[in-house]
Motif scaffolding. Structure first.
Motif, PDB file in Angstrom:
ATOM      1  N   VAL A  70      -0.214   9.694  -5.980  1.00 12.19           N
ATOM      2  CA  VAL A  70      -0.424  10.862  -6.833  1.00 12.19           C
ATOM      3  C   VAL A  70       0.267  12.027  -6.138  1.00 12.19           C
ATOM      4  O   VAL A  70      -0.125  12.418  -5.039  1.00 12.19           O
ATOM      5  CB  VAL A  70      -1.919  11.172  -7.045  1.00 12.19           C
ATOM      6  N   GLY A  71       1.311  12.538  -6.776  1.00 19.33           N
ATOM      7  CA  GLY A  71       2.098  13.598  -6.142  1.00 19.33           C
ATOM      8  C   GLY A  71       2.741  13.072  -4.876  1.00 19.33           C
ATOM      9  O   GLY A  71       3.448  12.070  -4.901  1.00 19.33           O
ATOM     10  N   SER A  72       2.458  13.727  -3.753  1.00 19.80           N
ATOM     11  CA  SER A  72       3.006  13.264  -2.475  1.00 19.80           C
ATOM     12  C   SER A  72       1.938  12.602  -1.615  1.00 19.80           C
ATOM     13  O   SER A  72       2.142  12.384  -0.422  1.00 19.80           O
ATOM     14  CB  SER A  72       3.644  14.432  -1.721  1.00 19.80           C
ATOM     15  N   GLU A  97       9.804  -1.504   5.368  1.00 18.88           N
ATOM     16  CA  GLU A  97       8.625  -0.915   5.995  1.00 18.88           C
ATOM     17  C   GLU A  97       8.942   0.366   6.762  1.00 18.88           C
ATOM     18  O   GLU A  97       8.068   1.191   6.972  1.00 18.88           O
ATOM     19  CB  GLU A  97       7.930  -1.946   6.881  1.00 18.88           C
ATOM     20  N   ALA A  98      10.200   0.548   7.156  1.00 14.85           N
ATOM     21  CA  ALA A  98      10.578   1.754   7.899  1.00 14.85           C
ATOM     22  C   ALA A  98      10.577   2.987   7.000  1.00 14.85           C
ATOM     23  O   ALA A  98      10.362   4.103   7.480  1.00 14.85           O
ATOM     24  CB  ALA A  98      11.948   1.566   8.533  1.00 14.85           C
ATOM     25  N   THR A  99      10.800   2.803   5.700  1.00 14.39           N
ATOM     26  CA  THR A  99      10.918   3.961   4.807  1.00 14.39           C
ATOM     27  C   THR A  99       9.923   3.959   3.650  1.00 14.39           C
ATOM     28  O   THR A  99       9.958   4.874   2.834  1.00 14.39           O
ATOM     29  CB  THR A  99      12.339   4.023   4.209  1.00 14.39           C
ATOM     30  N   GLU A 100       9.034   2.973   3.585  1.00  7.54           N
ATOM     31  CA  GLU A 100       8.189   2.833   2.397  1.00  7.54           C
ATOM     32  C   GLU A 100       7.263   4.014   2.132  1.00  7.54           C
ATOM     33  O   GLU A 100       6.918   4.274   0.988  1.00  7.54           O
ATOM     34  CB  GLU A 100       7.383   1.528   2.432  1.00  7.54           C
ATOM     35  N   THR A 101       6.862   4.748   3.146  1.00  5.76           N
ATOM     36  CA  THR A 101       5.960   5.885   2.920  1.00  5.76           C
ATOM     37  C   THR A 101       6.608   7.215   3.297  1.00  5.76           C
ATOM     38  O   THR A 101       5.911   8.218   3.450  1.00  5.76           O
ATOM     39  CB  THR A 101       4.646   5.705   3.707  1.00  5.76           C
ATOM     40  N   GLN A 102       7.920   7.225   3.415  1.00  7.67           N
ATOM     41  CA  GLN A 102       8.629   8.459   3.743  1.00  7.67           C
ATOM     42  C   GLN A 102       8.355   9.522   2.680  1.00  7.67           C
ATOM     43  O   GLN A 102       8.466   9.255   1.484  1.00  7.67           O
ATOM     44  CB  GLN A 102      10.127   8.174   3.800  1.00  7.67           C
ATOM     45  N   GLY A 103       7.986  10.714   3.123  1.00  5.88           N
ATOM     46  CA  GLY A 103       7.720  11.809   2.198  1.00  5.88           C
ATOM     47  C   GLY A 103       6.334  11.768   1.571  1.00  5.88           C
ATOM     48  O   GLY A 103       6.018  12.609   0.738  1.00  5.88           O
ATOM     49  N   LEU A 104       5.525  10.790   1.957  1.00  6.54           N
ATOM     50  CA  LEU A 104       4.169  10.664   1.412  1.00  6.54           C
ATOM     51  C   LEU A 104       3.142  10.899   2.515  1.00  6.54           C
ATOM     52  O   LEU A 104       3.391  10.596   3.680  1.00  6.54           O
ATOM     53  CB  LEU A 104       3.954   9.277   0.806  1.00  6.54           C
ATOM     54  N   THR A 105       1.983  11.411   2.119  1.00 10.22           N
ATOM     55  CA  THR A 105       0.885  11.629   3.054  1.00 10.22           C
ATOM     56  C   THR A 105      -0.248  10.689   2.700  1.00 10.22           C
ATOM     57  O   THR A 105      -0.687  10.660   1.542  1.00 10.22           O
ATOM     58  CB  THR A 105       0.374  13.088   2.950  1.00 10.22           C
ATOM     59  N   MET A 106      -0.743   9.941   3.687  1.00  9.81           N
ATOM     60  CA  MET A 106      -1.844   9.011   3.437  1.00  9.81           C
ATOM     61  C   MET A 106      -3.165   9.777   3.371  1.00  9.81           C
ATOM     62  O   MET A 106      -3.432  10.640   4.204  1.00  9.81           O
ATOM     63  CB  MET A 106      -1.923   7.940   4.514  1.00  9.81           C
ATOM     64  N   VAL A 107      -3.963   9.480   2.344  1.00  2.55           N
ATOM     65  CA  VAL A 107      -5.295  10.064   2.190  1.00  2.55           C
ATOM     66  C   VAL A 107      -6.291   8.918   1.999  1.00  2.55           C
ATOM     67  O   VAL A 107      -5.888   7.781   1.772  1.00  2.55           O
ATOM     68  CB  VAL A 107      -5.349  11.049   0.991  1.00  2.55           C
TER      69      VAL A 107
END
Length: 140
Positions: A70-72, A97-107
């Motif tokens: 949702v969003g970032s 796996e090196a880039t899968e969450t780039q630009g995202l924040t885990m919550v």
């Protein structure tokens, strides 16, 4: 174990004379034991390690999670061993796996669920507003 799966797909395809299904399903052999992202018809995104498949492209994912974005922000909801019917798969591909969450924040899971519900409510409200605007345009 991999070659046996291919032989099952070949036998099934020979019986149905469907060479496209054969090539599509046989290509899954290359994806065995790799982490995949699977997008389903309902829009959900499942990540997991491909462990098995059959001639209908039904797949088994190990250590599967549903990734909600949702969003970032994102969160992974654990699913464990997960079976997906082939007819529900829209697309699938290997995960970098090196880039899968780039630009995202885990919550945490509760926060992402609240954010998803708020996003759905906002979309519903937007749809209602647009339909009202269409009504007003029809009056002109």
């Amino acid at each position: 174990e991999g070659p046996r799966v291919v032989r099952l797909a070949l036998a099934s395809s020979t019986m149905t004379n469907d060479s496209w299904t054969l090539s599509a399903v046989a290509s899954l052999v290359e994806e065995l034991d790799k982490k995949l992202l699977v997008m389903l018809r309902d829009g959900s995104k499942i990540l997991g390690t491909l462990r098995s498949f059959d001639q209908f492209a039904n797949i088994v994912l190990q250590d599967a999670v549903e990734r909600i974005i949702v969003g970032s922000s994102y969160s992974d909801i654990p699913l464990g061993l997960y079976i997906v019917r082939g007819e529900n798969v829209v697309l699938m591909g290997e995960v970098d796996e090196a880039t899968e969450t780039q630009g995202l924040t885990m919550v945490d899971n509760d926060e992402i669920k609240r954010a998803r519900e708020a996003e759905k409510a906002a979309e519903k409200l937007k749809g209602e507003m647009l339909s009202r605007m269409d009504f007003l345009q029809d009056l002109e």
